[in-house]
Design a protein around this motif. Structure first.
Motif, mmCIF file in Angstrom:
data_model
loop_
_atom_site.group_PDB
_atom_site.id
_atom_site.type_symbol
_atom_site.label_atom_id
_atom_site.label_comp_id
_atom_site.label_asym_id
_atom_site.label_seq_id
_atom_site.Cartn_x
_atom_site.Cartn_y
_atom_site.Cartn_z
ATOM 1 N N GLY A 1 7.745 -11.477 -7.178
ATOM 2 C CA GLY A 1 7.867 -10.972 -8.549
ATOM 3 C C GLY A 1 7.800 -9.469 -8.703
ATOM 4 O O GLY A 1 7.838 -8.974 -9.829
ATOM 5 N N LEU A 2 7.666 -8.724 -7.614
ATOM 6 C CA LEU A 2 7.624 -7.267 -7.736
ATOM 7 C C LEU A 2 9.035 -6.716 -7.903
ATOM 8 O O LEU A 2 9.979 -7.183 -7.272
ATOM 9 C CB LEU A 2 6.975 -6.643 -6.505
ATOM 10 N N TRP A 3 9.153 -5.717 -8.750
ATOM 11 C CA TRP A 3 10.440 -5.084 -9.007
ATOM 12 C C TRP A 3 10.536 -3.855 -8.108
ATOM 13 O O TRP A 3 9.930 -2.828 -8.368
ATOM 14 C CB TRP A 3 10.562 -4.714 -10.470
ATOM 15 N N HIS B 1 11.651 1.992 -4.141
ATOM 16 C CA HIS B 1 10.790 2.410 -5.240
ATOM 17 C C HIS B 1 10.171 1.164 -5.864
ATOM 18 O O HIS B 1 10.891 0.220 -6.199
ATOM 19 C CB HIS B 1 11.592 3.088 -6.363
ATOM 20 N N LEU B 2 8.874 1.163 -6.025
ATOM 21 C CA LEU B 2 8.186 0.116 -6.777
ATOM 22 C C LEU B 2 8.092 0.607 -8.220
ATOM 23 O O LEU B 2 7.685 1.744 -8.461
ATOM 24 C CB LEU B 2 6.787 -0.111 -6.194
ATOM 25 N N ASP C 1 0.823 -1.215 0.000
ATOM 26 C CA ASP C 1 0.000 0.000 0.000
ATOM 27 C C ASP C 1 0.852 1.259 0.000
ATOM 28 O O ASP C 1 0.595 2.186 -0.757
ATOM 29 C CB ASP C 1 -0.942 0.014 1.207
ATOM 30 N N VAL C 2 1.890 1.295 0.840
ATOM 31 C CA VAL C 2 2.726 2.496 0.905
ATOM 32 C C VAL C 2 3.619 2.611 -0.335
ATOM 33 O O VAL C 2 3.839 3.713 -0.840
ATOM 34 C CB VAL C 2 3.524 2.559 2.224
ATOM 35 N N LEU C 3 4.116 1.504 -0.853
ATOM 36 C CA LEU C 3 4.945 1.544 -2.067
ATOM 37 C C LEU C 3 4.143 1.976 -3.290
ATOM 38 O O LEU C 3 4.690 2.566 -4.217
ATOM 39 C CB LEU C 3 5.592 0.183 -2.319
ATOM 40 N N MET C 4 2.849 1.708 -3.278
ATOM 41 C CA MET C 4 1.986 2.125 -4.392
ATOM 42 C C MET C 4 1.881 3.647 -4.471
ATOM 43 O O MET C 4 1.638 4.203 -5.526
ATOM 44 C CB MET C 4 0.587 1.536 -4.228
ATOM 45 N N HIS D 1 4.893 -2.094 -12.291
ATOM 46 C CA HIS D 1 4.281 -2.931 -11.263
ATOM 47 C C HIS D 1 3.206 -2.180 -10.488
ATOM 48 O O HIS D 1 2.204 -2.774 -10.089
ATOM 49 C CB HIS D 1 5.339 -3.515 -10.341
ATOM 50 N N ARG D 2 3.379 -0.871 -10.304
ATOM 51 C CA ARG D 2 2.300 -0.090 -9.680
ATOM 52 C C ARG D 2 1.053 -0.128 -10.550
ATOM 53 O O ARG D 2 -0.051 -0.343 -10.058
ATOM 54 C CB ARG D 2 2.737 1.360 -9.458
ATOM 55 N N ASP D 3 1.239 0.050 -11.858
ATOM 56 C CA ASP D 3 0.104 0.005 -12.774
ATOM 57 C C ASP D 3 -0.550 -1.375 -12.772
ATOM 58 O O ASP D 3 -1.770 -1.494 -12.764
ATOM 59 C CB ASP D 3 0.545 0.367 -14.199
ATOM 60 N N GLY D 4 0.277 -2.420 -12.796
ATOM 61 C CA GLY D 4 -0.248 -3.785 -12.789
ATOM 62 C C GLY D 4 -1.013 -4.103 -11.513
ATOM 63 O O GLY D 4 -2.079 -4.734 -11.561
ATOM 64 N N LEU D 5 -0.501 -3.655 -10.378
ATOM 65 C CA LEU D 5 -1.201 -3.885 -9.112
ATOM 66 C C LEU D 5 -2.514 -3.110 -9.052
ATOM 67 O O LEU D 5 -3.523 -3.634 -8.581
ATOM 68 C CB LEU D 5 -0.312 -3.506 -7.933
ATOM 69 N N ARG D 6 -2.520 -1.882 -9.547
ATOM 70 C CA ARG D 6 -3.768 -1.107 -9.583
ATOM 71 C C ARG D 6 -4.806 -1.831 -10.435
ATOM 72 O O ARG D 6 -5.979 -1.910 -10.063
ATOM 73 C CB ARG D 6 -3.510 0.287 -10.143
ATOM 74 N N HIS D 7 -4.368 -2.347 -11.565
ATOM 75 C CA HIS D 7 -5.277 -3.076 -12.449
ATOM 76 C C HIS D 7 -5.809 -4.333 -11.753
ATOM 77 O O HIS D 7 -7.014 -4.621 -11.793
ATOM 78 C CB HIS D 7 -4.567 -3.446 -13.758
#
Length: 81
Positions: free
Chosen positions: A38-40, A62-63, A6-9, A67-73
């Motif tokens: 698998g998160l970068w 930093h995420l 959540d905070v890295l997002m 990967h931020r976009d993928g997690l949001r999706h």
């Protein structure tokens, strides 16, 4: 791990701040676990001063944007916030 994600997002986060959010003093272990999933997540080393005025180095995580976009999706597909 959810609190760490959540905070890295939201953007880059210093190690000490990540410790506080997670409620631990070992944020690198959580970052390592997220990387295994698998998160970068990159760690940038910054220079600063400690509470005694001594020069030191600290990490800021930093995420990746991808990967931020993928997690949001993924969260949106599950009906999350």
């Amino acid at each position: 791990m959810r609190r760490a994600v959540d905070v890295l997002m939201k953007g880059p986060v210093n190690r000490r701040d990540l410790d506080a959010v997670i409620g631990t003093t070992n944020a690198p272990a959580y970052v390592r676990g997220l990387r295994k999933l698998g998160l970068w997540i990159e760690c940038e080393t910054l220079k600063g001063q400690d509470r005694y005025g001594q020069y030191c180095q600290y990490g800021r995580y930093h995420l990746s944007q991808a990967h931020r976009d993928g997690l949001r999706h993924a969260i949106a597909m599950r009906g999350g916030k």
